[in-house]
Design a protein around this motif. Structure first.
Motif, mmCIF file in Angstrom:
data_model
loop_
_atom_site.group_PDB
_atom_site.id
_atom_site.type_symbol
_atom_site.label_atom_id
_atom_site.label_comp_id
_atom_site.label_asym_id
_atom_site.label_seq_id
_atom_site.Cartn_x
_atom_site.Cartn_y
_atom_site.Cartn_z
ATOM 1 N N THR A 1 0.843 -1.196 0.000
ATOM 2 C CA THR A 1 0.000 0.000 0.000
ATOM 3 C C THR A 1 0.878 1.246 0.000
ATOM 4 O O THR A 1 1.878 1.298 0.717
ATOM 5 C CB THR A 1 -0.918 0.049 1.227
ATOM 6 O OG1 THR A 1 -1.674 -1.160 1.291
ATOM 7 C CG2 THR A 1 -1.871 1.232 1.160
ATOM 8 N N PHE B 1 0.458 5.618 0.008
ATOM 9 C CA PHE B 1 -0.449 6.736 0.252
ATOM 10 C C PHE B 1 0.137 7.992 -0.387
ATOM 11 O O PHE B 1 1.346 8.200 -0.379
ATOM 12 C CB PHE B 1 -0.617 6.995 1.754
ATOM 13 C CG PHE B 1 -1.149 5.821 2.536
ATOM 14 C CD1 PHE B 1 -0.293 4.845 3.007
ATOM 15 C CD2 PHE B 1 -2.498 5.712 2.811
ATOM 16 C CE1 PHE B 1 -0.768 3.770 3.739
ATOM 17 C CE2 PHE B 1 -2.996 4.645 3.540
ATOM 18 C CZ PHE B 1 -2.131 3.665 4.004
ATOM 19 N N TYR C 1 -0.122 12.222 -0.319
ATOM 20 C CA TYR C 1 -0.562 13.356 0.466
ATOM 21 C C TYR C 1 -0.215 14.646 -0.269
ATOM 22 O O TYR C 1 0.703 14.700 -1.078
ATOM 23 C CB TYR C 1 0.151 13.403 1.820
ATOM 24 C CG TYR C 1 0.054 12.139 2.633
ATOM 25 C CD1 TYR C 1 0.944 11.094 2.420
ATOM 26 C CD2 TYR C 1 -0.906 11.992 3.628
ATOM 27 C CE1 TYR C 1 0.872 9.940 3.166
ATOM 28 C CE2 TYR C 1 -0.982 10.834 4.382
ATOM 29 C CZ TYR C 1 -0.082 9.811 4.147
ATOM 30 O OH TYR C 1 -0.155 8.667 4.882
ATOM 31 N N LEU D 1 -4.395 13.667 3.254
ATOM 32 C CA LEU D 1 -4.407 12.437 2.463
ATOM 33 C C LEU D 1 -5.221 12.652 1.188
ATOM 34 O O LEU D 1 -6.357 13.117 1.242
ATOM 35 C CB LEU D 1 -4.998 11.296 3.291
ATOM 36 C CG LEU D 1 -5.063 9.931 2.621
ATOM 37 C CD1 LEU D 1 -3.655 9.404 2.343
ATOM 38 C CD2 LEU D 1 -5.831 8.949 3.493
ATOM 39 N N THR E 1 -5.342 6.443 -1.367
ATOM 40 C CA THR E 1 -4.672 5.221 -0.937
ATOM 41 C C THR E 1 -4.567 4.297 -2.131
ATOM 42 O O THR E 1 -5.566 4.057 -2.827
ATOM 43 C CB THR E 1 -5.476 4.530 0.176
ATOM 44 O OG1 THR E 1 -5.610 5.440 1.269
ATOM 45 C CG2 THR E 1 -4.774 3.268 0.644
ATOM 46 N N ASN F 1 -3.370 0.593 -3.544
ATOM 47 C CA ASN F 1 -2.982 -0.789 -3.313
ATOM 48 C C ASN F 1 -2.503 -1.416 -4.606
ATOM 49 O O ASN F 1 -3.114 -1.228 -5.666
ATOM 50 C CB ASN F 1 -4.163 -1.591 -2.754
ATOM 51 C CG ASN F 1 -4.509 -1.180 -1.349
ATOM 52 O OD1 ASN F 1 -3.724 -1.327 -0.432
ATOM 53 N ND2 ASN F 1 -5.694 -0.624 -1.175
ATOM 54 N N ILE G 1 3.643 14.347 -1.084
ATOM 55 C CA ILE G 1 4.438 13.356 -0.356
ATOM 56 C C ILE G 1 3.778 11.994 -0.477
ATOM 57 O O ILE G 1 2.549 11.886 -0.428
ATOM 58 C CB ILE G 1 4.546 13.717 1.144
ATOM 59 C CG1 ILE G 1 5.144 15.114 1.317
ATOM 60 C CG2 ILE G 1 5.393 12.708 1.890
ATOM 61 C CD1 ILE G 1 5.153 15.575 2.762
ATOM 62 N N GLN H 1 3.972 1.140 2.870
ATOM 63 C CA GLN H 1 4.025 0.180 3.955
ATOM 64 C C GLN H 1 4.060 -1.224 3.382
ATOM 65 O O GLN H 1 3.623 -1.474 2.263
ATOM 66 C CB GLN H 1 2.822 0.333 4.882
ATOM 67 C CG GLN H 1 1.502 0.116 4.209
ATOM 68 C CD GLN H 1 0.321 0.172 5.149
ATOM 69 O OE1 GLN H 1 -0.803 0.281 4.738
ATOM 70 N NE2 GLN H 1 0.569 0.072 6.442
ATOM 71 N N LEU I 1 4.566 3.099 8.483
ATOM 72 C CA LEU I 1 4.629 3.862 7.246
ATOM 73 C C LEU I 1 6.009 4.465 7.079
ATOM 74 O O LEU I 1 6.628 4.904 8.041
ATOM 75 C CB LEU I 1 3.600 4.983 7.253
ATOM 76 C CG LEU I 1 2.138 4.572 7.155
ATOM 77 C CD1 LEU I 1 1.255 5.783 7.333
ATOM 78 C CD2 LEU I 1 1.864 3.920 5.814
ATOM 79 N N PHE J 1 7.975 7.377 4.765
ATOM 80 C CA PHE J 1 7.660 8.514 3.911
ATOM 81 C C PHE J 1 8.788 8.834 2.935
ATOM 82 O O PHE J 1 9.970 8.689 3.264
ATOM 83 C CB PHE J 1 7.391 9.748 4.760
ATOM 84 C CG PHE J 1 6.063 9.722 5.450
ATOM 85 C CD1 PHE J 1 5.901 9.055 6.651
ATOM 86 C CD2 PHE J 1 4.956 10.359 4.884
ATOM 87 C CE1 PHE J 1 4.662 9.015 7.291
ATOM 88 C CE2 PHE J 1 3.727 10.334 5.512
ATOM 89 C CZ PHE J 1 3.580 9.654 6.714
#
Lengths: 115, 109
Positions: free
Chosen positions: A32, A34, A36, A46, A49, A51, A93, A97, A104, A106
């Motif tokens: 996954t 993410f 931002y 956020l 997300t 996947n 950003i 994970q 997480l 970054f």
């Protein structure tokens, strides 16, 4: 370990063009990722997300046709800002994970400026 | 949607002073994370707290998680200019992560 690399670190583009931002997990497989967005002196918001192998889930108010997210492999997710406008200028950003509820990690962010 | 409130929003102190920043929620946290972010970089995880009443220390930083798991604090002892940055609390639950607005700390030499 657990390094996430974002590229480019900064980019300037003209209005109407598209910009692709890459997020890579260098030493682990990211199920996954993410994405931002962060405005100056504000917190991270956020956007979506992502996947691996499936469509991204976008937060309310984020245009999926404008912010295209692709997570085609376990080490790479891309965010493409299409038909960029000056109001899209921001700090973007990513985080990644290894699995559900795992820590997480970054990236260092990409500063986008649309002129 | 759970709201995370951080206070203060801005904090400017002299080197050597102590400070505390707070993170509060409208409902119970499943777990809470504190991050520090420097300008132009991504956030860096400082700590994760899970258990109500938990206290964790990281050198001069002390993190507390409220007994009811609805609030947390970060205390910095003898702040140094290198502590300058944006401190963010975040809740991570069921693959969903939300950040507080952050506390922007400036430590003057």
């Amino acid at each position: 370990g657990a390094v996430v690399s974002q590229h480019p670190s900064w980019v300037i583009c003209k209005s109407g063009t598209s910009v692709k931002i890459e997020c890579r997990s260098l030493d682990f497989q990211a199920t996954t990722m993410f994405w931002y967005r962060q405005f100056p002196k504000q917190s991270l918001m956020l956007m979506a997300t992502s996947n691996e192998g499936s469509k991204a889930t976008y937060e309310q108010g984020v245009e999926k046709d404008k912010f295209l997210i692709n997570h085609a492999s376990l080490t790479l997710s891309t965010l493409t800002v299409t038909s960029a406008h000056p109001e899209d200028s921001s700090f973007y950003i990513c985080s990644a994970q290894t699995g559900y509820n795992s820590p997480l990690h970054f990236g260092n962010g990409t500063r986008l400026t649309v002129t | 949607t759970q709201l995370l409130e951080q206070s203060p929003q801005f904090l400017s102190i002299q080197e050597g002073e102590n400070l505390t920043v707070y993170c509060n929620s409208s409902s119970v946290f499943s777990s809470l994370q504190w991050y520090r972010q420097e300008p132009g970089e991504g956030p860096v995880l400082l700590v994760t707290v899970v258990t109500g009443g938990e206290v964790k220390k990281l050198k001069r930083l002390t993190f507390q998680f409220g007994d009811a798991r609805k609030d947390s604090s970060l205390h910095i002892t003898a702040a140094q200019p290198g502590d300058t940055g944006l401190y963010l609390c975040a809740e991570y639950n069921n693959n969903d992560m939300r950040f507080g607005a952050g506390t922007r700390l400036t430590v003057k030499p």
